[in-house]
Design a protein around this motif. Structure first.
Motif, PDB file in Angstrom:
ATOM      1  N   SER A  59       6.476   5.816  -0.196  1.00  0.00           N
ATOM      2  CA  SER A  59       6.838   4.671   0.322  1.00  0.00           C
ATOM      3  C   SER A  59       5.749   3.632  -0.120  1.00  0.00           C
ATOM      4  O   SER A  59       4.427   3.772  -0.327  1.00  0.00           O
ATOM      5  N   GLY A  60       6.356   2.305  -0.327  1.00  0.00           N
ATOM      6  CA  GLY A  60       5.094   1.270  -0.877  1.00  0.00           C
ATOM      7  C   GLY A  60       4.922   1.358  -2.312  1.00  0.00           C
ATOM      8  O   GLY A  60       4.130   0.570  -2.836  1.00  0.00           O
TER       9      GLY A  60
ATOM     10  N   GLN B 153       2.270   5.125   0.572  1.00  0.00           N
ATOM     11  CA  GLN B 153       2.006   5.899   1.613  1.00  0.00           C
ATOM     12  C   GLN B 153       2.831   7.327   1.079  1.00  0.00           C
ATOM     13  O   GLN B 153       3.952   7.379   0.627  1.00  0.00           O
TER      14      GLN B 153
ATOM     15  N   SER C 177      -5.087   7.608  -2.134  1.00  0.00           N
ATOM     16  CA  SER C 177      -3.788   7.983  -1.806  1.00  0.00           C
ATOM     17  C   SER C 177      -3.199   9.302  -1.573  1.00  0.00           C
ATOM     18  O   SER C 177      -2.810  10.025  -2.344  1.00  0.00           O
TER      19      SER C 177
ATOM     20  N   GLY D  36      -1.032  12.245   1.163  1.00  0.00           N
ATOM     21  CA  GLY D  36      -0.469  12.432   2.408  1.00  0.00           C
ATOM     22  C   GLY D  36      -1.414  13.176   3.549  1.00  0.00           C
ATOM     23  O   GLY D  36      -2.476  13.621   3.331  1.00  0.00           O
ATOM     24  N   GLN D  37      -0.861  13.104   4.708  1.00  0.00           N
ATOM     25  CA  GLN D  37      -1.444  13.811   5.729  1.00  0.00           C
ATOM     26  C   GLN D  37      -1.719  15.302   5.631  1.00  0.00           C
ATOM     27  O   GLN D  37      -2.834  15.641   6.289  1.00  0.00           O
TER      28      GLN D  37
ATOM     29  N   GLN E  12       0.808  -1.193  -0.043  1.00  0.00           N
ATOM     30  CA  GLN E  12      -0.119   0.087  -0.219  1.00  0.00           C
ATOM     31  C   GLN E  12       0.752   1.425  -0.233  1.00  0.00           C
ATOM     32  O   GLN E  12       1.745   1.337   0.767  1.00  0.00           O
TER      33      GLN E  12
ATOM     34  N   CYS F 188       7.421  15.450  -0.736  1.00  0.00           N
ATOM     35  CA  CYS F 188       6.516  14.346  -0.448  1.00  0.00           C
ATOM     36  C   CYS F 188       7.466  13.054  -0.884  1.00  0.00           C
ATOM     37  O   CYS F 188       8.002  12.710  -1.717  1.00  0.00           O
TER      38      CYS F 188
ATOM     39  N   GLN G 125       4.268  11.107   2.549  1.00  0.00           N
ATOM     40  CA  GLN G 125       4.344  12.178   3.579  1.00  0.00           C
ATOM     41  C   GLN G 125       4.974  13.324   3.395  1.00  0.00           C
ATOM     42  O   GLN G 125       6.134  13.373   2.446  1.00  0.00           O
TER      43      GLN G 125
END
Length: 122
Positions: free
Chosen positions: A25-26, A3, A111, A113-114, A1, A22, A5
């Protein structure tokens, strides 16, 4: 999955250049036909698409910010970067990076980021 950030300074002075990264990962930013996208949301306003970079390195920018925006990538770090020049307090916003399956498909993407708050102030 996959991710995503965002990272970068939370406070930028007027006239400076805002730079956000940004980290993905994954999944690799160079495989598959994805659009690695930046959007933002100023306080009390809606989401604004800023631009995107594809798996092959092609870039696309929103018309209102095109003259001040640059999106690039570092494939060795699996990162893509947003730079916004000559910032003003109106660039204060929460900035998000997104993996989208089409240029304007970011809204339906799962998908994201926060998000990272950036304030432009002296």
């Amino acid at each position: 999955q996959v991710q995503l950030q965002e990272s970068g300074p939370g406070l930028v002075k007027p006239s400076q250049t805002l730079s956000l990264t940004c980290t993905v990962s994954g999944g690799s930013i160079t495989t598959n036909a994805y659009y690695w996208t930046w959007i933002r949301q100023p306080p009390g306003k809606g989401l604004e698409w800023m631009g995107a970079i594809t798996n092959s390195g092609s870039t696309y920018y929103g018309p209102s910010l095109k003259s001040r925006t640059s999106i690039s990538r570092d494939t060795s770090k699996n990162q893509f970067t947003l730079q916004l020049s000559s910032v003003t307090p109106e660039d204060t916003a929460v900035y998000y990076c997104i993996r989208a399956d089409s240029l304007m498909g970011w809204r339906r993407s799962g998908s994201w980021g926060q998000g990272t708050q950036v304030t432009v102030s002296s």
